[in-house]
Design a protein around this motif. Structure first.
Motif, short mmCIF file in Angstrom:
data_model
loop_
_atom_site.label_atom_id
_atom_site.label_comp_id
_atom_site.label_asym_id
_atom_site.label_seq_id
_atom_site.Cartn_x
_atom_site.Cartn_y
_atom_site.Cartn_z
N GLN A 21 -12.74 41.54 -3.10
CA GLN A 21 -14.14 41.35 -2.70
C GLN A 21 -14.91 42.67 -2.84
OE1 GLN A 21 -15.52 38.37 -2.07
NE2 GLN A 21 -13.53 37.46 -2.47
N VAL A 30 -7.54 35.63 6.84
CA VAL A 30 -6.49 34.83 6.20
C VAL A 30 -5.30 34.76 7.15
CG1 VAL A 30 -4.94 34.64 4.20
CG2 VAL A 30 -7.23 35.52 3.88
N ASP A 63 -13.92 33.04 5.71
CA ASP A 63 -12.59 32.45 5.53
C ASP A 63 -12.09 32.89 4.15
OD1 ASP A 63 -10.40 30.90 5.04
OD2 ASP A 63 -11.45 28.96 5.24
N ASP A 78 -9.17 32.30 2.78
CA ASP A 78 -8.13 31.47 2.19
C ASP A 78 -8.74 30.42 1.25
OD1 ASP A 78 -5.75 30.33 1.58
OD2 ASP A 78 -5.42 29.39 3.54
N ARG A 79 -9.52 30.90 0.29
CA ARG A 79 -10.20 30.03 -0.68
C ARG A 79 -10.29 30.79 -2.00
NH1 ARG A 79 -15.77 29.22 1.62
NH2 ARG A 79 -15.35 31.35 2.25
N PRO A 80 -10.68 30.12 -3.09
CA PRO A 80 -10.81 30.84 -4.36
C PRO A 80 -11.76 32.03 -4.23
CG PRO A 80 -10.95 28.47 -4.70
CD PRO A 80 -10.95 28.68 -3.22
N GLU A 114 -15.56 31.57 -4.30
CA GLU A 114 -16.13 30.89 -3.11
C GLU A 114 -16.24 31.88 -1.95
OE1 GLU A 114 -14.27 27.25 -1.71
OE2 GLU A 114 -14.06 26.57 -3.78
N VAL A 115 -15.20 32.69 -1.79
CA VAL A 115 -15.24 33.69 -0.72
C VAL A 115 -16.41 34.63 -0.98
CG1 VAL A 115 -13.99 35.57 0.43
CG2 VAL A 115 -12.72 33.56 -0.39
N ASP A 129 -19.90 33.48 -0.01
CA ASP A 129 -20.18 33.62 1.43
C ASP A 129 -20.42 35.09 1.80
OD1 ASP A 129 -19.83 30.97 1.69
OD2 ASP A 129 -18.12 31.06 3.07
#
Ligand code: AMP
Length: 208
Positions: A16, A115, A190, A192-194, A197-198, A201
């Motif tokens: 990220q 996570v 969250d 715990d996603r691709p 997508e993270v 957010d």
């Protein structure tokens, strides 16, 4: 924008951070990367840090704080930074606040990439890291897609050290979630996603 990234090892903080660097031109200050570079260069700091890192323990605060202070003063950090892997305990967080205050700067956000531990164990044990640039990918990728470097398994991503690192996270680093909530700058995603997508957010939270 000055940001602290929080989250267990393997939560995806580095990934990220990379995306934030690309979009916002922030300086990426990863204490893990800085320490691994010092170990590779066999500098005095690297020699002192290596045994702690191999054991999955935290390197003594003063060594890491000095590294971060130096990086925060560098030119590329003046327009904004992302701290990744620092602070790792309350003493480091308090020191960071006072260093930033002395520089007349402050933190805009502490972003928690959340996570669950069972997912973390799976991710870390299959994680491979580029020896040259630090890029991470799941096992099976032998050549770094970013720079062509060699992908390897970090010593501390081996099963015997992973649990130790998670224990250290729970006892020493997780309390920072409440520390930053108390300072009203905590933001949570969250993890715990691709990845994309993270990131959507993350971006929304930081630019709101
Ligand atoms: P990381 O790449 O962030 O998972 O860091 C790898 C290792 O470097 C950790 O397990 C610690 O041994 C050490 N390390 C990284 N950042 C810090 C820090 N802020 N304080 C103490 N030790 C650190």
């Amino acid at each position: 924008m000055n940001i602290v990234l929080l989250g267990a090892p393997g939560a995806g903080k580095g990934t990220q951070a990379q995306k934030l660097v690309e979009e916002f031109g922030l300086a990426h200050i990863s204490t893990g990367d800085l320490l691994r570079a010092a170990v590779k260069a066999q500098s005095e700091l690297g020699l002192q840090a290596k045994a702690y890192m191999d054991a999955g323990k935290l390197v003594p605060d003063q060594l890491v704080i000095n590294l971060v202070k130096e990086r925060l003063q560098a030119d590329d950090a003046q327009a904004g930074f992302i701290l990744d892997g620092f602070p790792r305990n309350t003493a480091q967080a308090v020191t960071l606040d006072s260093e930033l205050a002395a520089m007349e700067r402050n933190l805009d956000a502490a972003l928690l990439v959340d996570v669950k531990p069972d997912v973390i164990v799976k991710r870390l044990s299959s994680r491979r890291t580029c020896r040259s640039c630090g890029y991470t990918a799941p096992a099976g990728v032998d050549v770094c897609p970013r720079c062509g470097g060699e992908m390897y398994q970090r010593d501390d991503d081996k099963p015997e050290t992973i649990q130790k690192r998670l224990d250290v996270y729970q006892t020493q680093t997780a309390p920072l979630i409440e520390y930053y909530r108390g300072h009203s700058i905590l933001k949570e995603v969250d993890g715990d996603r691709p990845v994309d997508e993270v990131y959507a957010d993350v971006r929304a939270l930081l630019t709101a």
